[in-house]
Write a protein that holds these residues in place. Structure first.
Motif, PDB file in Angstrom:
ATOM      1  N   TYR A   1      -4.193  -8.770  16.353  1.00 39.68           N
ATOM      2  CA  TYR A   1      -3.437  -9.810  17.044  1.00 39.68           C
ATOM      3  C   TYR A   1      -4.385 -10.937  17.426  1.00 39.68           C
ATOM      4  CZ  TYR A   1      -0.301  -5.852  17.281  1.00 39.68           C
ATOM      5  OH  TYR A   1       0.473  -4.774  16.943  1.00 39.68           O
ATOM      6  N   THR A   2      -3.919 -12.153  17.255  1.00 41.03           N
ATOM      7  CA  THR A   2      -4.731 -13.314  17.613  1.00 41.03           C
ATOM      8  C   THR A   2      -4.272 -13.958  18.909  1.00 41.03           C
ATOM      9  OG1 THR A   2      -3.285 -14.712  16.260  1.00 41.03           O
ATOM     10  CG2 THR A   2      -5.283 -13.851  15.214  1.00 41.03           C
ATOM     11  N   ASP A   3      -3.009 -13.685  19.293  1.00 44.44           N
ATOM     12  CA  ASP A   3      -2.418 -14.338  20.458  1.00 44.44           C
ATOM     13  C   ASP A   3      -1.888 -13.289  21.428  1.00 44.44           C
ATOM     14  OD1 ASP A   3      -2.209 -17.438  19.807  1.00 44.44           O
ATOM     15  OD2 ASP A   3      -1.826 -16.322  17.956  1.00 44.44           O
ATOM     16  N   LEU A   4      -2.394 -13.329  22.653  1.00 42.47           N
ATOM     17  CA  LEU A   4      -1.955 -12.419  23.704  1.00 42.47           C
ATOM     18  C   LEU A   4      -1.071 -13.196  24.672  1.00 42.47           C
ATOM     19  CD1 LEU A   4      -5.319 -10.567  24.470  1.00 42.47           C
ATOM     20  CD2 LEU A   4      -3.551  -9.978  22.783  1.00 42.47           C
TER      21      LEU A   4
ATOM     22  N   ALA B   1     -13.316 -12.431  29.044  1.00 43.24           N
ATOM     23  CA  ALA B   1     -13.849 -11.595  27.970  1.00 43.24           C
ATOM     24  C   ALA B   1     -12.954 -11.650  26.735  1.00 43.24           C
ATOM     25  CB  ALA B   1     -13.993 -10.156  28.459  1.00 43.24           C
ATOM     26  N   LEU B   2     -11.646 -11.633  26.938  1.00 43.34           N
ATOM     27  CA  LEU B   2     -10.718 -11.685  25.804  1.00 43.34           C
ATOM     28  C   LEU B   2     -10.810 -13.024  25.084  1.00 43.34           C
ATOM     29  CD1 LEU B   2      -7.686  -9.933  27.513  1.00 43.34           C
ATOM     30  CD2 LEU B   2      -9.048  -9.008  25.619  1.00 43.34           C
ATOM     31  N   ARG B   3     -10.949 -14.093  25.850  1.00 40.07           N
ATOM     32  CA  ARG B   3     -11.110 -15.404  25.223  1.00 40.07           C
ATOM     33  C   ARG B   3     -12.422 -15.453  24.429  1.00 40.07           C
ATOM     34  NH1 ARG B   3      -8.874 -20.148  25.842  1.00 40.07           N
ATOM     35  NH2 ARG B   3      -7.762 -19.590  27.741  1.00 40.07           N
TER      36      ARG B   3
ATOM     37  N   CYS C   1       1.184 -11.751  17.406  1.00 36.73           N
ATOM     38  CA  CYS C   1       1.299 -11.886  18.860  1.00 36.73           C
ATOM     39  C   CYS C   1       1.535 -10.531  19.515  1.00 36.73           C
ATOM     40  CB  CYS C   1       2.458 -12.811  19.228  1.00 36.73           C
ATOM     41  SG  CYS C   1       2.255 -14.521  18.705  1.00 36.73           S
ATOM     42  N   LEU C   2       0.965 -10.354  20.696  1.00 36.98           N
ATOM     43  CA  LEU C   2       1.179  -9.157  21.508  1.00 36.98           C
ATOM     44  C   LEU C   2       1.631  -9.588  22.892  1.00 36.98           C
ATOM     45  CD1 LEU C   2       0.785  -5.997  21.791  1.00 36.98           C
ATOM     46  CD2 LEU C   2      -1.449  -6.558  22.794  1.00 36.98           C
TER      47      LEU C   2
ATOM     48  N   LEU D   1      -8.504  -2.133  30.329  1.00 42.01           N
ATOM     49  CA  LEU D   1      -7.553  -2.730  29.395  1.00 42.01           C
ATOM     50  C   LEU D   1      -8.229  -3.681  28.411  1.00 42.01           C
ATOM     51  CD1 LEU D   1      -4.525  -3.338  31.745  1.00 42.01           C
ATOM     52  CD2 LEU D   1      -4.431  -2.158  29.545  1.00 42.01           C
ATOM     53  N   THR D   2      -9.258  -4.362  28.849  1.00 48.01           N
ATOM     54  CA  THR D   2      -9.958  -5.277  27.948  1.00 48.01           C
ATOM     55  C   THR D   2     -10.501  -4.538  26.738  1.00 48.01           C
ATOM     56  OG1 THR D   2     -10.579  -6.641  29.834  1.00 48.01           O
ATOM     57  CG2 THR D   2     -11.794  -6.997  27.800  1.00 48.01           C
ATOM     58  N   ALA D   3     -11.116  -3.393  26.975  1.00 42.70           N
ATOM     59  CA  ALA D   3     -11.636  -2.591  25.866  1.00 42.70           C
ATOM     60  C   ALA D   3     -10.504  -2.037  25.009  1.00 42.70           C
ATOM     61  CB  ALA D   3     -12.500  -1.456  26.412  1.00 42.70           C
ATOM     62  N   LEU D   4      -9.424  -1.597  25.657  1.00 42.95           N
ATOM     63  CA  LEU D   4      -8.313  -1.020  24.909  1.00 42.95           C
ATOM     64  C   LEU D   4      -7.654  -2.041  23.989  1.00 42.95           C
ATOM     65  CD1 LEU D   4      -6.616   1.163  27.678  1.00 42.95           C
ATOM     66  CD2 LEU D   4      -8.000   1.954  25.759  1.00 42.95           C
ATOM     67  N   LEU D   5      -7.560  -3.277  24.444  1.00 39.96           N
ATOM     68  CA  LEU D   5      -6.918  -4.301  23.624  1.00 39.96           C
ATOM     69  C   LEU D   5      -7.665  -4.533  22.312  1.00 39.96           C
ATOM     70  CD1 LEU D   5      -5.882  -6.832  26.401  1.00 39.96           C
ATOM     71  CD2 LEU D   5      -4.336  -5.667  24.814  1.00 39.96           C
ATOM     72  N   CYS D   6      -8.946  -4.279  22.305  1.00 42.47           N
ATOM     73  CA  CYS D   6      -9.732  -4.472  21.087  1.00 42.47           C
ATOM     74  C   CYS D   6      -9.551  -3.331  20.091  1.00 42.47           C
ATOM     75  CB  CYS D   6     -11.208  -4.621  21.441  1.00 42.47           C
ATOM     76  SG  CYS D   6     -11.582  -6.182  22.244  1.00 42.47           S
ATOM     77  N   ARG D   7      -8.839  -2.288  20.498  1.00 38.87           N
ATOM     78  CA  ARG D   7      -8.615  -1.163  19.588  1.00 38.87           C
ATOM     79  C   ARG D   7      -7.334  -1.311  18.783  1.00 38.87           C
ATOM     80  NH1 ARG D   7      -9.617   3.827  23.819  1.00 38.87           N
ATOM     81  NH2 ARG D   7     -11.613   3.108  24.665  1.00 38.87           N
TER      82      ARG D   7
END
Length: 256
Positions: free
Chosen positions: A7-10, A122-124, A187-188, A249-255
């Protein structure tokens, strides 16, 4: 950690997802707001003001619901302005001031969940674009975003009162997707309400991450641990997480 960028857009919900808030619209709050009205010659008791507000809001929602909006959202300050006019007071800006006073008087706390600002940064940095899509009133949410340090954290901010409709209305999701030319497949949607955030996003063709936080409606089921990011099947587009730990959650989103 390098993200795979499925996903590129959160797309984030606000209250209950990033922000912990509690408001109590008590009789005392209505009395204080009525006092403000009275200062300008628009005399109501607290109970009268509450009833008049509810009638005016219901009438405007019914009228909006006769058009294409399935879930209309009426700007709060417009209703307050109408209540001043019913008493013959037409001074510009009083409705906005009354709306903000009401919000502040009703608020018991307003705070970010832990590590939210660090998580967004961090996500950005990992290459995600960040969007806010919130059922919210600009008349007070814009100021709350600034107070919390969130105003500059997003690539775009979409508040329901600006579009006269709210989640789960597909029209509100479409406003963001169409205006920003986003690919729904990339998108997520991240939110804490199964009905407005998750069901609405699924109907709009988006993948979802359901957060079961302290502000999730109490009648909704908890998150399913089997759907936690990193544990779900690779083709799963509906993820779930119990809690509001944005560091995790930041780490989880990268999975995903």
């Amino acid at each position: 950690m390098r993200c795979t960028m499925t996903y590129t857009d959160l797309i984030f919900d606000l209250y209950g997802t990033l922000v912990d808030i509690h408001t109590e619209e008590s009789a005392e709050v209505w009395e204080k707001t009525a006092l403000y009205f009275g200062f300008y010659g628009a005399r109501y008791t607290g109970a009268e003001l509450k009833r008049a507000f509810e009638r005016e809001m219901a009438a405007r929602q019914a009228k909006a619901g006769q058009s294409y909006e399935c879930f209309p959202d009426i700007p709060f300050e417009q209703v307050m302005d109408a209540l001043f006019r019913k008493k013959g007071i037409c001074t510009e800006g009083l409705g906005q001031n009354a709306a903000q006073l009401f919000r502040i008087a009703s608020m018991e706390h307003l705070r970010l969940y832990p590590h939210v600002l660090e998580a967004l940064a961090a996500l950005r940095a990992k290459g995600f674009r960040l969007w806010l899509l919130s059922n919210a009133q600009r008349v007070f949410t814009a100021y709350e975003l600034r107070y919390l340090g969130l105003g500059e954290q997003f690539d775009g901010i979409y508040l329901s009162s600006d579009y006269n409709c709210r989640k789960p209305d597909r029209k509100f999701f479409a406003a963001l997707l169409d205006e920003q030319k986003l690919d729904p497949a990339r998108c997520l949607m991240i939110g804490n309400d199964r009905e407005t955030d998750i069901a609405g996003a699924v109907n709009a063709g988006l993948a979802t991450l359901y957060l079961h936080t302290g502000l999730t409606p109490p009648d909704q089921e908890p998150a399913d641990p089997a759907r936690t990011p990193g544990k779900a099947p690779a083709d799963c587009r509906r993820y779930e997480y119990e809690g509001d730990d944005w560091a995790a959650l930041t780490a989880l989103l990268c999975r995903l």
